[in-house]
Design a protein around this motif. Structure first.
Motif, PDB file in Angstrom:
ATOM      1  N   LYS A 575      58.193  26.654  42.195  1.00 22.00           N
ATOM      2  CA  LYS A 575      57.023  26.234  41.410  1.00 22.00           C
ATOM      3  C   LYS A 575      55.738  26.233  42.226  1.00 22.00           C
ATOM      4  O   LYS A 575      54.638  26.175  41.666  1.00 22.00           O
ATOM      5  N   ASP A 576      55.877  26.269  43.539  1.00 20.76           N
ATOM      6  CA  ASP A 576      54.706  26.216  44.424  1.00 20.76           C
ATOM      7  C   ASP A 576      54.277  27.648  44.804  1.00 20.76           C
ATOM      8  O   ASP A 576      55.054  28.409  45.390  1.00 20.76           O
ATOM      9  N   LYS A 577      53.061  28.021  44.459  1.00 17.55           N
ATOM     10  CA  LYS A 577      52.608  29.399  44.661  1.00 17.55           C
ATOM     11  C   LYS A 577      52.671  29.855  46.115  1.00 17.55           C
ATOM     12  O   LYS A 577      53.115  30.963  46.419  1.00 17.55           O
ATOM     13  N   GLU A 578      52.224  28.988  47.025  1.00 14.99           N
ATOM     14  CA  GLU A 578      52.210  29.378  48.440  1.00 14.99           C
ATOM     15  C   GLU A 578      53.620  29.561  48.992  1.00 14.99           C
ATOM     16  O   GLU A 578      53.914  30.526  49.687  1.00 14.99           O
ATOM     17  N   LEU A 580      56.262  30.140  47.253  1.00 20.92           N
ATOM     18  CA  LEU A 580      56.876  31.273  46.545  1.00 20.92           C
ATOM     19  C   LEU A 580      56.570  32.585  47.266  1.00 20.92           C
ATOM     20  O   LEU A 580      57.426  33.465  47.340  1.00 20.92           O
ATOM     21  N   GLU A 581      55.372  32.698  47.819  1.00 15.45           N
ATOM     22  CA  GLU A 581      55.012  33.906  48.557  1.00 15.45           C
ATOM     23  C   GLU A 581      55.908  34.077  49.784  1.00 15.45           C
ATOM     24  O   GLU A 581      56.302  35.198  50.135  1.00 15.45           O
ATOM     25  N   LYS A 620      59.905  37.586  41.206  1.00 14.56           N
ATOM     26  CA  LYS A 620      58.917  37.485  40.130  1.00 14.56           C
ATOM     27  C   LYS A 620      59.430  36.559  39.037  1.00 14.56           C
ATOM     28  O   LYS A 620      59.705  36.998  37.914  1.00 14.56           O
TER      29      LYS A 620
END
Length: 720
Positions: A575-578, A580-581, A620
């Motif tokens: 859920k965390d964008k950073e 997740l990268e 994704k």
């Protein structure tokens, strides 16, 4: 016949793949589920191969059942020899089986059958071997019904002719001769010769059977059905002359009777039968091709990318009854409607401007959608002038109206909007087609969506099955939001029926949004099998578990959680964008290193295909495959037919693909056509080799026919 071996050989796959796929299908698993979540079992067969296995299995199963009927029928007649039985059991084609069965098939009594009953068969054998020295020898065969030598000779000819016509080898030989040397020939009927018709090019038309295009076959069939054309197949006399030579004896008396018989059998039985069969085969091939093209076009249309987060003003243009205008929020919720008359005959420009501006301001509209039907270009002019005059930061887009009237009058539309007029429902549908094309278009019979060719001329049952399968394939490929989908969309999800879809929507309305997939078990009638088939294709974007937004099946959650732990993360990190990268980066390293992938497969005790799918889903989460398609073109100005000039270069969108070319929306009322000869410098057999529906293209205008408003285009570039 070993059906599994036959299918395996025909599709060039391994035997275990055929066996396992058939077993999965027999156990009630759907094609989307098998192709997505049983890759280890099928050896990674795709949907197309699985459907081919399903179709072939049903074909050969029916063939085997028919063989039993044929064997029983011939045996009851006392004519089943060991050799014939072997031939029947070994055949793999329905046409071959029919050829073998033809001489024994129950039928209306023929002239030959009557002659046999009258005892003329021994005489026919005598003639065929050339042992008849004089016609007077036939006196012994004279009976009440064959009371002259001439009638006896005629009866013998009928027997020889029928035997000749029913012979399997003769049938196969003539079939091949037609296919290699035959022509399709057509002409207009006398009463239409001096009248212009859409079939003029097919008057005095002749083309080799082996070279005729499928769309021409369908056009000829339609012209014949409408009573304008006469269509037939023709061959030269060579095959018949060769056949006669094979039966020629040293006895000219016998030859005369034999040749009369062959002529009779060829003209009255063999040739009409084979001609009818070949025309049926040509038609079936052409119909299958048209259905396949329709399905490809439909797939691309359903995969049209949604324009997300758009507050829409949708306009369904009209002259006398005015333009219906509706406002929709980002999720397609209906907000307000009005009717304006900015086009002839009313031309209420100022009043219409005021209404539209108020709606734009009130609902913070950021996109205008205009239906492409009647009065669309006048409405376009009104909107462009409105945008420029008021310096609005707005763009507009045209949307195809095909099927909107079908939906607006449907039972489903009445259920969704019971208090709204059909015209308002139609406008709402147009706006929603832009926001989420798939969710809206599945509400309409695919045949009404304007992307087919000859759809009313093909086998309707096969067409429906193919189009339904295409819709199912696309819906499950994209995935469905469990908390927003209508029952009309949910019913296409693997394993979910119409009644279960309605129960899901009802449960959601009564209990609020789903927070996890397993809540589906609370719905009466939704058991383990339905959950297994459907769960992976249903998405919950804000669920308790981030995996619920992915295409990862709940049966793989435990493996996925262990995988994420091995990577050094927690499920919540998705859920965390950073974070997740960072996860994506690690996954890319694994996918690009076979040793790391193999080690993970061993450690997790999971199949390679399943692991790769899980890794790609984690890269994704919540991915919509439609986002990778060419985005729709938004406009803020106007182009008219009168503005067009030969040599002009324009951008456009492919709206339909046919056998002869592709139609392009270049921003005016009339679509342009790129003939397949103008798609490339190289030979293009079919436009679908180069283009797909929704492709954004750059084209050059080659020709303009002002009278018929036709625009000929040349493809310059496909903007992928």
């Amino acid at each position: 016949m070993d059906i599994v071996a036959t299918i395996t050989e025909e599709l060039n796959i391994k035997r275990y793949q055929t066996e396992n796929t058939i077993e999965l299908l027999n156990n009630g698993n759907t094609v989307p589920f098998i192709s997505r979540y049983r890759k280890e079992v099928t050896g990674n067969l795709d949907e197309e191969k699985i459907r081919q296995i399903e179709e072939l299995f049903n074909y050969y199963k029916n063939l085997e059942e028919y063989k039993k009927t044929v064997l029983k029928s011939i045996e009851e007649q006392g004519k089943l020899t060991p050799n014939l039985k072997t031939k029947i059991l070994e055949t793999k084609k329905m046409t071959e089986l029919e050829d073998l069965y033809l001489p024994y098939k129950k039928r209306k009594k023929t002239n030959a059958d009557k002659a046999v009953e009258a005892g003329l068969e021994p005489a026919s054998i005598k003639v065929l071997v050339g042992s008849l020295k004089d016609l007077e020898e036939l006196q012994e065969f004279i009976t009440k019904d064959y009371d002259t030598i001439e009638k006896v000779c005629e009866g013998i000819s009928h027997i020889i002719g029928q035997t000749f016509a029913h012979d399997k080898d003769n049938r196969e030989s003539l079939r091949k001769y037609y296919e290699k040397n035959g022509y399709v020939q057509s002409e207009k009927k006398k009463e239409f010769i001096d009248k212009p018709t859409k079939y003029d090019m097919y008057h005095e038309f002749k083309q080799e059977i082996s070279k005729i295009y499928n769309y021409r076959v369908l056009a000829l069939n339609r012209g014949e059905k409408e009573g304008v054309l006469t269509v037939k197949l023709v061959i030269d006399d060579q095959w018949l002359e060769d056949a006669k030579r094979r039966f020629k004896t040293e006895n000219e008396i016998c030859n005369k009777i034999i040749f009369d018989g062959i002529d009779y059998g060829f003209k009255n039985m063999l040739n009409p039968s084979i001609e009818r069969e070949i025309r049926q085969n040509l038609t079936q091939r052409a119909e299958d091709d048209a259905i396949e093209l329709f399905a490809r076009n439909l797939r691309q249309l359903l995969l049209t990318p949604p324009l997300k987060n758009k507050k829409i003003l949708a306009i369904d243009p009209g002259y006398r009854t005015g333009c219906k205008v509706v406002a929709l929020d980002e999720l397609g919720k209906f907000l307000e409607h009005n009717t304006i008359f900015p086009v002839p005959p009313e031309n209420e420009i100022e009043k219409s401007e005021k209404i539209v501006l108020e709606m734009i301001k009130k609902h913070k509209i950021n996109l205008i959608v205009i239906g492409n039907g009647t009065a669309s270009r006048e409405t376009q002019q009104f909107i462009v002038d409105l945008i420029k005059k008021n310096k609005l930061d707005l763009k507009y887009i045209f949307v195809d109206e095909s099927g909107a009237s079908v939906y607006s009058a449907s039972k489903l539309a009445k259920e969704e909007f019971p208090n709204l007029d059909v015209t308002i429902r139609g406008a709402i549908s147009l706006g929603r087609r832009v926001q989420d094309p798939l969710a809206e278009l599945v509400k309409i019979d695919p045949k009404s969506l304007g992307v087919g060719q000859y759809q009313h001329d093909v086998n309707q049952k096969k067409l429906k099955e193919k189009l339904d399968a295409t819709v199912v394939s696309v819906v499950n490929n994209v995935g469905v939001n469990l908390n927003t989908a209508s029952y009309s969309l949910l019913q296409y999800v693997s394993g979910i029926t119409n009644s279960v879809a309605k129960k899901i929507v009802k449960y959601r309305e009564e209990n609020g949004p789903f927070s996890e997939r397993k809540e589906l078990f609370n719905i009466k009638g939704l058991g383990e099998k339905t959950f297994e088939q459907a769960a992976g294709f249903l998405r919950i974007l804000d669920g308790n578990n981030p995996l619920e937004m992915t295409g990862i099946h709940p049966e793989s959650y435990e493996i996925t959680e262990r995988l994420i732990t091995i990577l050094g993360f927690k499920i919540e990190d998705l859920k965390d964008k950073e974070t997740l990268e960072l996860i994506k980066q690690k996954i890319s390293e694994i996918l690009n290193n076979k040793e790391n992938l193999s080690a993970l497969i061993k450690e997790l005790d999971v199949g390679e295909y399943t692991l790769i799918d899980i890794l790609k889903e984690l890269q994704k989460p919540g991915r919509d495959p439609r986002d990778e398609m060419p985005q729709p073109q938004l406009m803020d100005d106007i182009l008219k037919f009168e503005d067009l000039k030969e040599g002009m270069k324009l951008s456009g969108k492919i709206t339909n693909i046919t056998d002869f070319g592709a139609f392009v929306d270049i921003g005016i009322k009339e679509n342009g056509l790129i003939h397949k000869s103008n798609l490339s410098e190289k030979f293009v057999r079919h436009p679908s080799e180069v283009l797909e529906i929704n492709d954004i293209v750059e084209v050059e205008i080659l020709s303009i026919e002002e009278e018929r408003k036709r625009i000929g285009l040349k493809l310059i570039e496909v903007k992928k």
